[in-house]
Write an enzyme that holds these catalytic residues in place. Structure first.
Site, PDB file in Angstrom:
ATOM      1  N   LYS A 164       0.882  -1.175  -0.109  1.00 16.51           N
ATOM      2  CA  LYS A 164       0.049  -0.179  -0.023  1.00 16.51           C
ATOM      3  C   LYS A 164       0.922   1.145   0.042  1.00 16.51           C
ATOM      4  O   LYS A 164       1.774   1.286   0.733  1.00 16.51           O
ATOM      5  CB  LYS A 164      -0.802  -0.144   1.167  1.00 16.51           C
ATOM      6  CG  LYS A 164      -1.976  -0.713   1.200  1.00 16.51           C
ATOM      7  CD  LYS A 164      -2.956  -0.318   2.188  1.00 16.51           C
ATOM      8  CE  LYS A 164      -3.851  -1.726   2.863  1.00 16.51           C
ATOM      9  NZ  LYS A 164      -4.295  -1.353   4.376  1.00 16.51           N
ATOM     10  N   ARG A 181      -5.410  -2.716  26.223  1.00 21.51           N
ATOM     11  CA  ARG A 181      -6.749  -2.126  26.775  1.00 21.51           C
ATOM     12  C   ARG A 181      -7.980  -2.857  27.542  1.00 21.51           C
ATOM     13  O   ARG A 181      -8.832  -2.527  27.947  1.00 21.51           O
ATOM     14  CB  ARG A 181      -7.580  -1.049  25.697  1.00 21.51           C
ATOM     15  CG  ARG A 181      -6.623   0.021  25.296  1.00 21.51           C
ATOM     16  CD  ARG A 181      -6.827   0.425  24.188  1.00 21.51           C
ATOM     17  NE  ARG A 181      -6.578  -0.402  23.023  1.00 21.51           N
ATOM     18  CZ  ARG A 181      -6.409  -0.457  21.670  1.00 21.51           C
ATOM     19  NH1 ARG A 181      -6.941   0.766  21.062  1.00 21.51           N
ATOM     20  NH2 ARG A 181      -6.049  -1.218  20.818  1.00 21.51           N
ATOM     21  N   SER A 196      -7.052   4.627  18.178  1.00 15.84           N
ATOM     22  CA  SER A 196      -6.703   5.439  16.969  1.00 15.84           C
ATOM     23  C   SER A 196      -8.087   5.486  15.987  1.00 15.84           C
ATOM     24  O   SER A 196      -8.589   6.430  15.395  1.00 15.84           O
ATOM     25  CB  SER A 196      -5.573   5.058  16.011  1.00 15.84           C
ATOM     26  OG  SER A 196      -4.443   5.097  16.967  1.00 15.84           O
TER      27      SER A 196
HETATM   28  P1  ADP Z   1      -2.018  -1.894  15.840  1.00 13.55           P
HETATM   29  O1  ADP Z   1      -2.660  -1.459  14.640  1.00 13.55           O
HETATM   30  O2  ADP Z   1      -0.625  -2.741  15.993  1.00 13.55           O
HETATM   31  O3  ADP Z   1      -2.940  -2.401  17.282  1.00 13.55           O
HETATM   32  P2  ADP Z   1      -2.052   0.640  17.309  1.00 13.55           P
HETATM   33  O4  ADP Z   1      -1.420   1.802  16.729  1.00 13.55           O
HETATM   34  O5  ADP Z   1      -3.301   0.704  17.157  1.00 13.55           O
HETATM   35  O6  ADP Z   1      -1.627  -0.397  16.545  1.00 13.55           O
HETATM   36  O7  ADP Z   1      -1.724   0.592  18.691  1.00 13.55           O
HETATM   37  C1  ADP Z   1      -0.255   0.202  19.201  1.00 13.55           C
HETATM   38  C2  ADP Z   1      -0.106  -0.448  20.742  1.00 13.55           C
HETATM   39  O8  ADP Z   1      -0.646   0.727  21.330  1.00 13.55           O
HETATM   40  C3  ADP Z   1      -1.024  -1.777  20.653  1.00 13.55           C
HETATM   41  O9  ADP Z   1      -0.415  -2.373  21.650  1.00 13.55           O
HETATM   42  C4  ADP Z   1      -2.266  -1.115  21.334  1.00 13.55           C
HETATM   43  O10 ADP Z   1      -2.656  -1.958  22.144  1.00 13.55           O
HETATM   44  C5  ADP Z   1      -1.785  -0.062  22.225  1.00 13.55           C
HETATM   45  N1  ADP Z   1      -2.677   1.049  22.349  1.00 13.55           N
HETATM   46  C6  ADP Z   1      -3.382   1.666  21.439  1.00 13.55           C
HETATM   47  N2  ADP Z   1      -4.216   2.667  22.226  1.00 13.55           N
HETATM   48  C7  ADP Z   1      -3.985   2.453  23.573  1.00 13.55           C
HETATM   49  C8  ADP Z   1      -4.522   3.220  24.612  1.00 13.55           C
HETATM   50  N3  ADP Z   1      -5.521   3.950  24.854  1.00 13.55           N
HETATM   51  N4  ADP Z   1      -3.935   2.646  25.793  1.00 13.55           N
HETATM   52  C9  ADP Z   1      -2.897   1.716  26.065  1.00 13.55           C
HETATM   53  N5  ADP Z   1      -2.604   1.189  24.857  1.00 13.55           N
HETATM   54  C10 ADP Z   1      -2.777   1.553  23.657  1.00 13.55           C
END
Ligand code: ADP
Length: 163
Positions: free
Chosen positions: A53, A101, A139
């Site tokens: 992508k 989470r 996110s």
């Molecule tokens: P992925 O696409 O690999 O899940 P993310 O960017 O969504 O990547 O998340 C990266 C890491 O941060 C993951 O381990 C996710 O669980 C953690 N994470 C995301 N949001 C939170 C939050 N609000 N509190 C704690 N950990 C978080």
């Protein structure tokens, strides 16, 4: 495109990779980063990008992360389109840092941790439970709210202006 990678781990330096999509990087991610820095000597945020992508999302995320963490010593960032375990080899990191989470998150994270340890023996994953006040934050939720015009500033780390 030429990519810059953070300095490899010095002998004895405890470096952790914090991999994710970070689209966008939220105060939940920042909390995990800061708590990780209390455990490790250095944390490298690894923005994942898919080989098939366009990488514009990842490039934008990296740029935002560099800006938002500029004032945080011992935090680094890089973009990576391969296996996290290979990024760990490249940087000499012996740890992965992730957040959970919910119980569902934890099951997923544990599975990933097991796979990474299988393909790269000795690579340890440290999974930090989300701070309760930030556990609802993701996110994708931020993107969704933003797509409806909601001001999501409160969920994003504040820009530090240099003086
Ligand atoms: P992925 O696409 O690999 O899940 P993310 O960017 O969504 O990547 O998340 C990266 C890491 O941060 C993951 O381990 C996710 O669980 C953690 N994470 C995301 N949001 C939170 C939050 N609000 N509190 C704690 N950990 C978080």
């Amino acid at each position: 495109m030429t990519r810059r990678y953070p300095d490899p781990a010095a002998p004895g330096e405890r470096v952790a990779l914090f991999p994710g999509s970070f689209n966008p990087f939220t105060i939940g991610h920042l909390d995990i980063l800061e708590r990780g820095l209390a455990i490790f000597d250095r944390v490298i945020i690894v923005v994942g990008c898919n080989r098939n992508k366009p990488s514009a999302d990842a490039e934008n995320a990296l740029e935002a992360i560099r800006r938002l963490t500029a004032g945080i010593p011992r935090a680094d960032a890089m973009i990576w389109d391969g296996l996290t375990a290979d990024a760990a080899k490249l940087t000499g990191a012996r740890f992965l840092l992730r957040g959970a989470r919910s119980a569902a998150d934890f099951e997923y994270e544990r599975n990933m941790a097991d796979v990474n340890a299988m393909i790269s023996p000795g690579l340890e994953t440290v999974i930090l439970p989300a701070r309760p006040s930030l556990a609802p934050l993701s996110s994708s939720m931020v993107r969704e709210l933003s797509s409806f015009g909601y001001d999501v500033t409160q969920f994003l780390p504040s820009e530090k202006t240099s003086d």
